[in-house]
Design an enzyme around this catalytic site. Structure first.
Site: not given
Ligand code: TRH
Length: 386
Positions: A23, A283
């Protein structure tokens, strides 16, 4: 709305962190791009600064208002704050149908001209979004209309987030061996690990990580799995035989697993660019993997009654209808197969298809690029409403 040409457009983006990092990851990316590439004065309201700090270490968690990368970041503490009409932005975005404070909505209705109000929805490849994208939703009492804005994979949706210079940055990085080596070395990756097949791993706890580790152990190819701290902890700890903290590593047969620090968002892009295969989730990382131009496997956010399997299949149908290996592996990885999984066979076929999958990534990117990027599409739509 008649703004003088010299007046900067203001935009308020409200983000409620439901869980994890997606998010705030999406909202932060959008806020920065609107500010830096479109000259919009953005205020990002977010209720969870701690999660924000994980992806953006510059964030101070005890600060009500701060300016990071020119974006004004406000701690959204509760629904009770009062707002004056002159505090209301020209464009107001609620992310994922979060309830913005009632007093803010009241002031929106009292403002002349009324702001453009958008609900930025979650990403899905399902066809129905084309019918809902940009639909109006009049407020039941006030003279305000909210419009739905859907990201997506077709030109009847809002497209995907993509910074103007991302492709150039990726290509420069991927063609610079020294830059890749430096980056991986800073993460503790050794020379022999760099020479192996590098796989990044970001998934939900339900993913069958231990099954795949077993296959990778007996692989004919040396594999290094790079996993940010806090991800798949149970399987990683079982493999390591110790706590999965940053820097922890172990090699068993052909597989090395290395725990990385959870990194700032721009570094995570570099990790995707540096690896040969990326496991991503949710996402935002899912979208970034598509821009990384490397083979990827998506672990979709789980929903009740396996609703997410419908979304997974909708995406696979668009992206991988000609890639049987990606289809089989993705369905197995997400628990969407009806029969027992032959991990050995589906991994072998994924590995064999690597070049074909990479070629598909480039064609897929070209398809996505034709839809324009989400920030520009969103501003175009907002402009038409003003
Ligand atoms: O973390 P996620 O599972 O996030 C979301 C939320 O759960 C949300 O509620 C839901 O609606 C959505 O998934 C579908 O996965 P996502 O979307 O990939 O987000 C991870 C974020 O974290 C992304 O911006 C990349 C960042 N990130 C870092 O900055 N550093 C890291 O080391 C990693 C592994 C990710």
């Amino acid at each position: 709305m008649h703004l003088q040409k010299t007046q900067t457009t203001s935009l308020a983006l409200f983000c409620k962190v439901v869980d994890n990092y997606g998010d705030i990851g999406i909202c932060w990316r959008l806020a920065k791009q609107l500010e830096q590439e479109h000259g919009i004065a953005v205020t990002l309201w977010v209720d969870d600064l701690l999660s924000f700090q994980r992806i953006c270490p510059e964030i101070a968690i005890d600060c009500d208002t701060q300016k990071i990368a020119h974006v004004t970041v406000r701690h959204w503490r509760d629904q009770d704050a009062q707002f004056a009409v002159d505090e209301i932005a020209d464009i107001v975005i609620e992310f994922f149908a979060c309830d913005i404070p009632p007093a803010y909505i009241g002031a929106m209705a009292a403002r002349t001209p009324r702001p453009v109000w958008l609900n930025l929805e979650g990403l899905t490849a399902e066809e129905w979004v084309e019918g809902c994208h940009t639909l109006p939703s009049p407020h039941p009492r006030l003279s305000l209309t909210k419009h739905f804005f859907f990201p997506g994979f077709t030109n009847k949706t809002g497209g995907l987030l993509l910074e103007t210079r991302l492709e150039q940055q990726r290509q420069a990085f991927q063609s610079d061996r020294a830059a890749i080596t430096d980056f991986l070395m800073q993460l503790g990756v050794t020379a022999s690990e760099m020479a192996s097949l590098k796989v990044s791993l970001f998934c939900y706890p339900q993913a069958p990580v231990s099954d795949v580790f077993e296959i990778w152990k007996s692989s004919g190819t040396a594999i290094t799995c790079l996993v940010p701290e806090g991800v798949a902890s149970h399987a990683v700890e079982t493999f390591l035989g110790r706590e999965a903290i940053a820097g922890a590593t172990a090699t068993r047969a052909a597989l090395t697993v290395r725990v990385l620090p959870f990194m700032p968002q721009p570094d995570y892009d570099k990790l995707l660019w540096a690896c040969d295969l990326n496991f991503v989730r949710g996402e935002d990382s899912f979208v970034r993997a598509q821009w990384a131009g490397r083979p990827f496997i998506w672990h979709i956010y789980p929903q009740d009654e396996n609703l997410h399997h419908v979304k997974l299949k909708a995406f696979l149908q668009r992206y991988a209808s000609e890639l049987a290996s990606v289809l089989s592996f993705s369905l197995a990885w997400n628990g969407a197969t009806e029969h027992a999984v032959d991990w050995f066979a589906i991994w072998a076929s994924l590995l064999t298809d690597r070049q074909k999958i990479t070629d598909r990534s480039a064609a897929w990117q070209a398809e996505l690029l034709a839809n324009g990027d989400l920030s520009s599409n969103l501003l175009k739509f907002a402009g038409a409403l003003r």
